[in-house]
Structures are given as C-alpha cells and as structure tokens.
Motif scaffolding. Structure first.
Motif, PDB file in Angstrom:
ATOM      1  N   CYS A   1       0.885  -1.172   0.000  1.00  0.00           N
ATOM      2  CA  CYS A   1       0.000   0.000   0.000  1.00  0.00           C
ATOM      3  C   CYS A   1       0.917   1.214   0.000  1.00  0.00           C
ATOM      4  O   CYS A   1       1.455   1.600   1.026  1.00  0.00           O
ATOM      5  N   ASP A   2       1.142   1.761  -1.183  1.00  0.00           N
ATOM      6  CA  ASP A   2       2.089   2.860  -1.357  1.00  0.00           C
ATOM      7  C   ASP A   2       1.359   4.150  -1.740  1.00  0.00           C
ATOM      8  O   ASP A   2       0.295   4.111  -2.357  1.00  0.00           O
TER       9      ASP A   2
ATOM     10  N   ALA B   1       0.961   6.797  -4.272  1.00  0.00           N
ATOM     11  CA  ALA B   1       1.259   6.745  -5.708  1.00  0.00           C
ATOM     12  C   ALA B   1       1.349   8.130  -6.339  1.00  0.00           C
ATOM     13  O   ALA B   1       2.256   8.400  -7.116  1.00  0.00           O
TER      14      ALA B   1
ATOM     15  N   SER C   1      -1.904   3.179  -3.836  1.00  0.00           N
ATOM     16  CA  SER C   1      -1.918   2.097  -4.819  1.00  0.00           C
ATOM     17  C   SER C   1      -1.323   0.843  -4.195  1.00  0.00           C
ATOM     18  O   SER C   1      -0.391   0.925  -3.388  1.00  0.00           O
ATOM     19  N   GLY C   2      -1.860  -0.333  -4.570  1.00  0.00           N
ATOM     20  CA  GLY C   2      -1.298  -1.576  -4.050  1.00  0.00           C
ATOM     21  C   GLY C   2      -2.246  -2.748  -4.183  1.00  0.00           C
ATOM     22  O   GLY C   2      -3.112  -2.775  -5.066  1.00  0.00           O
TER      23      GLY C   2
ATOM     24  N   CYS D   1       3.409   1.832  -7.689  1.00  0.00           N
ATOM     25  CA  CYS D   1       3.646   1.173  -6.405  1.00  0.00           C
ATOM     26  C   CYS D   1       4.612   0.016  -6.634  1.00  0.00           C
ATOM     27  O   CYS D   1       4.967  -0.312  -7.780  1.00  0.00           O
TER      28      CYS D   1
ATOM     29  N   THR E   1       7.505   2.626 -10.419  1.00  0.00           N
ATOM     30  CA  THR E   1       7.112   2.182  -9.068  1.00  0.00           C
ATOM     31  C   THR E   1       7.049   3.351  -8.081  1.00  0.00           C
ATOM     32  O   THR E   1       6.524   3.204  -6.981  1.00  0.00           O
TER      33      THR E   1
END
Length: 315
Positions: A159-160, A162, A173-174, A205, A255
């Motif tokens: 869970c980043d 983004a 995002s993730g 992500c 990423t």
C-alpha cells in the motif's frame, strides 16, 4: 519574469473524440497521428476519434493516445513559431505525461515515444493480474496522514502513496485488500472522501517492479538527447537534463510516487514560473495548478480554438 512552463496530462484525461478537432483543422496534427499509427502498427487515431471507449481506456492505448494529442498541439504551435525552446522555461508531465514532455523537448523521437508508451502501458497492465490490485483517492487529508494510513493498511501487503496530485488529493496504490483497508482507515481519520479509482492496474507502487524492468530494457534501446529545456522529474520534483539521469528516473517513476504538488510548487516558488500551459487532452492539470499555488495562472491548450487564442495572445 520567468517564461511559462508547459505541462502534459496523464492517464485519465483520455476521451473518445480526443485529437479529432486538431486533425480536422491542422495538417501538422494529422501528420503526428499518422506517424504514431505507423510506429505502433495500429490505427490508434481511429480508436481515439471514434472509440470504442473500453479499447481507448486500455493502458497500452491510452498512454500513446494522450502523448499523440499533446504532440499534435506542440507541432501545430511549432509550425506557427511557438517553440518549446523559445516559449517555455521548463516542461513537466504527470506520469506518462513525462514522456510527452520529453518528446516535446526533443529527448525522444515521436515514433520512439509512442513505442515506449505502448510497452509501458502493456507492461504495467501485465505486472499485476486483473482484480488483484487497486488504487484509491484519499481527499482532504495531509500527506503525513496518508503515509501513516498507507503504512497501517499494508499489513504485509503493498500500500504505497502513488500520486501527490495537489494538497488534499493524494492517491494510494497496491494490493486490493490493502487499498480497501486504506479507504476505511481514511474515512475514520476524517477524509472528506475516500474512493476506489476506476483503473485497470495499481500504478506507481512496488507491485509495478516487473514493468520497471521492462522499461529499463526498452529505454536502454532508444536514442536519447538532452531536452531543449529542463524537464521537472516526477520522482525528484526538480529539473534534470542529463539523458542518463532521465533514463534512470523514468525507470524509478514506474514504481515511484508522482510528486506533482512538489513539482508545481518548485516551478512557482523556486523557478519563478507564473504561467502554466497544459498541452493536450483535458484540463486536469490546469485545475490542480490553482489548488497547488493560487498565484499561478494555468491554461489548457487542446483544441484548435485554444491554439488560435494562445497564438493571438502571444502577439
């Protein structure tokens, strides 16, 4: 006074009919669309002008389509004496828009940019099986709050953060379950809104690592020149001009977080830019600019009428 910066939209701005007005009015635009069609071995222009929408929305089509429309605007302006080197101090683009910016500034050829974006779109789509990833917009929260929510929601999954699009508009995002947890946590922490986005893959992500490798390979194979004006890098939120560094940052960008708030703030505060022109489809970045820095004037240039108005204003 610093010259304006040219900005280039990202995914989500595509719409059936995009570019048709330009093709109807300008031979330079028709030439851009024909060259992109040839480069891809695909009648992308027909999908852009006529749809169907679900085919246009496919990441491998949407990305080169958005770039093609931006470049059609650029070529029409250039033919009328408004060049990137002469009219802009910097270029910047949101996610795939960074490729449009680099093409406009002469780093990549048009054909290479189209092929790179087709590869990028395809690789991003294939990196995560459909239904296993997600993205969500968390509105009305500070960046530190969103980072804390993302960390808490991850629970061993990805869970980043983004996209930092503007103050109070941040995207995570993730993995699907982690994003669902983030939405619930955000609601509990006072988000104005927290909603899943209608995207086909979890962009920007750690799950996009296979796509980053695909882009490392693809970028190594194309000729790159120094841009005629510096590009404000998504992952650095500062300008760069060295082709080797640009290549590395484009790989990281797959990423990494799109630091759009910081990029636009840098242009306004550090570079003294007061005007932004969003070249291409839609007005998303024009809307974000005012929220990031109320002192900026921002204008979308995407139609024949917009182009004529810009040329008239420049006298």
């Amino acid at each position: 006074m610093s010259k304006p910066a040219f900005t280039f939209p990202g995914q989500g701005s595509q719409a059936v009919g995009m570019g048709r007005d330009l093709a109807d009015n300008f031979v330079e635009a028709r030439e851009v669309f024909a060259e992109v069609d040839d480069a891809l071995g695909l009648k992308l222009s027909a999908i852009m002008f006529e749809g169907p929408e679900d085919t246009l929305r496919l990441t491998e089509n949407a990305q080169p389509a958005l770039m093609a429309t931006s470049m059609a605007v650029i070529r029409v302006l250039e033919a009328r004496g408004v060049t990137v080197a002469g009219a802009a101090s910097y270029v910047a683009g949101h996610s795939l828009g960074e490729y449009s910016a680099l093409c406009a500034a002469g780093t990549f050829s048009l054909s290479d940019t189209a092929r790179l974006l087709q590869i990028r779109g395809r690789a991003m789509q294939q990196a995560v099986p459909v239904g296993q990833g997600a993205m969500a917009a968390l509105l009305g929260l500070e960046m530190d709050d969103v980072k804390a929510i993302a960390a808490e929601a991850a629970q061993g999954e990805v869970c980043d953060v983004a996209n930092d699009n503007s103050p109070g508009q941040v995207v995570v995002s993730g993995n699907l379950a982690a994003i669902e947890r983030a939405i619930e946590l955000a609601k509990g922490k006072g988000a104005k809104r927290a909603l899943a986005l209608p995207v086909s893959a979890p962009f920007h992500c750690a799950l996009m690592a296979p796509a980053a490798e695909a882009m490392r390979e693809a970028l190594a194979a194309v000729e790159m020149k120094a841009p005629v004006v510096p590009v404000v890098s998504n992952v650095l939120a500062r300008p760069i001009s060295d082709p080797g560094e640009i290549r590395n940052r484009l790989v990281e960008q797959v990423t990494g977080m799109v630091r759009w708030t910081e990029s636009v703030s840098w242009l306004a505060k550090d570079a003294g830019v007061s005007e932004l022109y969003e070249l291409g489809t839609g007005k998303v970045l024009t809307g974000l600019a005012k929220r990031i820095d109320p002192g900026l004037t921002a204008q979308a240039v995407g139609t024949a009428e917009d182009i004529e108005a810009l040329i008239a204003a420049r006298g």
